[in-house]
Enzyme design. Structure first.
Site, short mmCIF file in Angstrom:
data_model
loop_
_atom_site.label_atom_id
_atom_site.label_comp_id
_atom_site.label_asym_id
_atom_site.label_seq_id
_atom_site.Cartn_x
_atom_site.Cartn_y
_atom_site.Cartn_z
N SER A 62 0.82 -1.20 0.00
CA SER A 62 0.00 0.00 0.00
C SER A 62 0.86 1.26 0.00
O SER A 62 2.06 1.20 0.22
CB SER A 62 -0.91 0.01 1.23
OG SER A 62 -0.17 0.44 2.35
N LYS A 63 0.19 2.36 -0.24
CA LYS A 63 0.88 3.65 -0.25
C LYS A 63 1.55 3.92 1.09
O LYS A 63 2.52 4.63 1.18
CB LYS A 63 -0.12 4.77 -0.54
CG LYS A 63 -0.62 4.77 -1.97
CD LYS A 63 -1.43 6.02 -2.26
CE LYS A 63 -1.90 6.01 -3.71
NZ LYS A 63 -2.47 7.26 -4.15
N ARG A 64 0.96 3.36 2.13
CA ARG A 64 1.49 3.63 3.47
C ARG A 64 2.71 2.78 3.80
O ARG A 64 3.46 3.09 4.70
CB ARG A 64 0.40 3.38 4.53
CG ARG A 64 -0.61 4.48 4.61
CD ARG A 64 -1.70 4.13 5.60
NE ARG A 64 -2.42 2.92 5.19
CZ ARG A 64 -3.41 2.91 4.29
NH1 ARG A 64 -3.77 4.03 3.72
NH2 ARG A 64 -4.00 1.78 3.95
N ASP A 65 2.89 1.67 3.08
CA ASP A 65 3.95 0.73 3.45
C ASP A 65 5.35 1.28 3.33
O ASP A 65 6.21 1.04 4.16
CB ASP A 65 3.88 -0.53 2.58
CG ASP A 65 2.77 -1.44 3.04
OD1 ASP A 65 2.50 -1.43 4.25
OD2 ASP A 65 2.20 -2.14 2.20
#
Ligand code: GLU
Length: 514
Positions: free
Chosen positions: A265-268
């Site tokens: 994900s974008k957050r990873d």
């Protein structure tokens, strides 16, 4: 007549482009180039609530950095301009209207409260996935249930409404996905999606299909997350009478986190220690409103050709052992048939490996350029030919351009300390004597090539009744301070005989004194 191949990358400008998006753009580009077709960039910005300033520019900059060339788009123009959906708004309504007239869509006047109540009712009745569909629509306020004159009155009074697709109750929807083969979905699993919102904006589904049709798209290559929408899209093509020119679908496999536990994900990225965005992104934290920075491949020292080669292999392989492919080679070898169905796991070591390969393959003059730039920033001056020699020597120890300057430090700074382990184990009067003798010979050495310096060392050491192996490690520590580094003779040759001799003498006197 064969249609010209036309593909599109159709991102929504809701933030920076994730590497999964770059891969989608890349596969589209590779196919277009391979088949002599066109690559379009269409900005899907109909959802104004999710619009993020700067995202559109970011997408274009990122594609450019990657070497993905757009033939038609918001900057390039083209026969189907505009390529930004918000600027195409007036074009969509007629198609929603056409669907209403042919009985495939309807007006729905339900208020948000009524929709909530419907979901609550269904949840209470233990319906697993409450939806507005062929069954529930019969109990809602829409142009299928309300008397015709009431519908007319509501429309005349400009009551808010949406337009929904009338999905058949019992029908098999099938299409042949180029990667997955036949996909068959029962229409009862498809809900009556909104096509036109109450503000008159089309939803993604309507705008996407209308534009793909008008822009004469032949292949829709996109992420697996769009697979559930595809049956709906197939219905839209059918109901709009465009089935004969419906594009072929190819849904790309998911990109997983390095440990395989779910979607990357974008957050990873910054959490796991590697970028998930091609370029650095300056955003705003949704909750706190504070500015945020997410790292990018470009700013982390990745070369675009390495990044692209790595991405191409996340879900595709050529079926041979070859791993290094330039963009032209990727174009030549790419085929949708060789894209895998199964998810691809992101591999941080692999992307670093690719970068090393591409960095080390660069001409030394180019590497010297990187090196000189970093040295200059540190206030260190260095002649170009010396920078080339250093770069050629240290590149084997570099993953990123910035590593070259790190590895080069030893050429510009004399050691301030000496590796204690080596000194305590290997330093003794005999070794010190041999090194001192070598230092004395060095300034008048005739051959200062690495081989020449080595021959001289052998000669001096053996004349003292010792073997070269007894002094080598201490010599390295005397010259550089540490045990690891590039080939020592090559280091000394670049330093020059005089500087090497002075370093050895300094070490000998400091170590004798201590
Ligand atoms: N706008 C969609 C996205 O953001 C496009 C999906 C598609 O390619 O149909 O990914």
């Amino acid at each position: 007549m064969e249609r010209e191949v036309r593909v599109r990358f159709a991102p929504s400008p809701t933030g920076p482009l994730h590497i999964g998006g770059v891969r989608t753009a890349l596969y589209n580009f590779l196919l277009a180039r391979k088949l002599g077709g066109k690559m379009l960039l269409r900005i899907e910005d109909t959802d104004q609530n999710r619009f993020v300033p700067g995202a559109e520019q970011y997408i274009m900059d990122a594609l450019r950095w990657c070497g993905i060339v757009i033939d038609e788009g918001i900057e390039e123009g083209g026969p189907h301009a505009p390529y930004r959906q918000s600027e195409r708004k007036p074009m969509y309504r007629q198609y929603a209207q056409q669907l209403i007239e042919s009985g495939h869509a309807y007006y729905a006047f339900d208020t948000p409260e009524e929709l909530d109540a419907m979901r609550a009712r269904l949840t209470a009745a233990k319906v697993p996935n409450p939806q507005y569909n062929s069954i529930t629509r019969t109990q809602m306020r829409n142009s299928l249930t309300l008397p015709e004159d009431e519908v007319k009155q509501l429309l005349d009074n400009e009551a808010p409404y949406v337009i929904r697709l009338k999905v058949p109750r019992k029908e098999e929807i099938r299409f042949n996905d180029l990667i997955r083969g036949w996909v068959v979905v029962h229409s009862s699993a498809v809900d009556d999606k909104v096509l036109m919102k109450s503000d008159g904006m089309p939803t993604y589904h309507l705008a996407n299909i209308v534009d793909d049709h008008l822009m004469e798209i032949t292949h829709v290559i996109r992420g697996e997350e769009w697979l559930p929408s595809a049956p709906l899209h197939v219905l839209l093509y059918r109901y709009l009478g465009w089935e004969a020119t419906m594009p072929q679908f190819a849904h790309l496999p998911l990109l997983l986190k390095p440990d395989g536990t779910g979607k990357l994900s974008k957050r990873d990225g910054d959490k796991l220690g590697f970028p998930v965005f091609p370029l650095e992104w300056h955003g705003t934290d949704a909750e706190s409103g504070q500015p945020t920075v997410s790292s990018g491949y470009r700013e982390s020292g990745y070369l675009p050709e390495a990044f692209i080669n790595f991405l191409a292999f996340l879900g595709w392989n050529p079926g041979t052992q070859q791993e290094l492919f330039t963009m032209d080679e990727l174009i030549e070898n790419f085929s949708i048939e060789r894209v895998s169905k199964s998810p691809a796991r992101f591999d941080q070591n692999k992307v670093r490996w690719y970068n090393e390969q591409y960095l080390r393959a660069k001409p030394d003059t180019e590497l010297a350029g990187y090196l000189l730039e970093s040295l200059q920033a540190q206030g260190i001056s260095c002649p170009t030919d010396k920078a080339e020699q250093i770069a050629a020597l240290v590149k084997e120890r570099a993953t990123f351009p910035a590593d070259l300057a790190r590895e080069a430090q030893l050429f510009f700074h004399r050691p301030t300390s000496y590796d204690e382990q080596v000194i305590s184990k290997k330093w003794n009067a005999q070794v010190a004597g041999a090194l001192a003798a070598y230092a004395q010979e060095l300034p008048s050495a005739a051959d200062t090539s690495p081989e020449g310096l080595k021959a001289l060392l052998t000669q001096v050491v053996e004349s003292q009744g010792m073997k070269i192996g007894q002094v080598l490690q201490v010599l390295r520590v005397a010259v550089t301070g540490i045990t690891a580094g590039p080939d020592l003779m090559a280091v000394m040759s670049i330093l020059g005989a005089q500087e090497t001799a002075e370093r050895i003498e300094a070490a000998v006197s400091q170590l004798v004194a201590s």
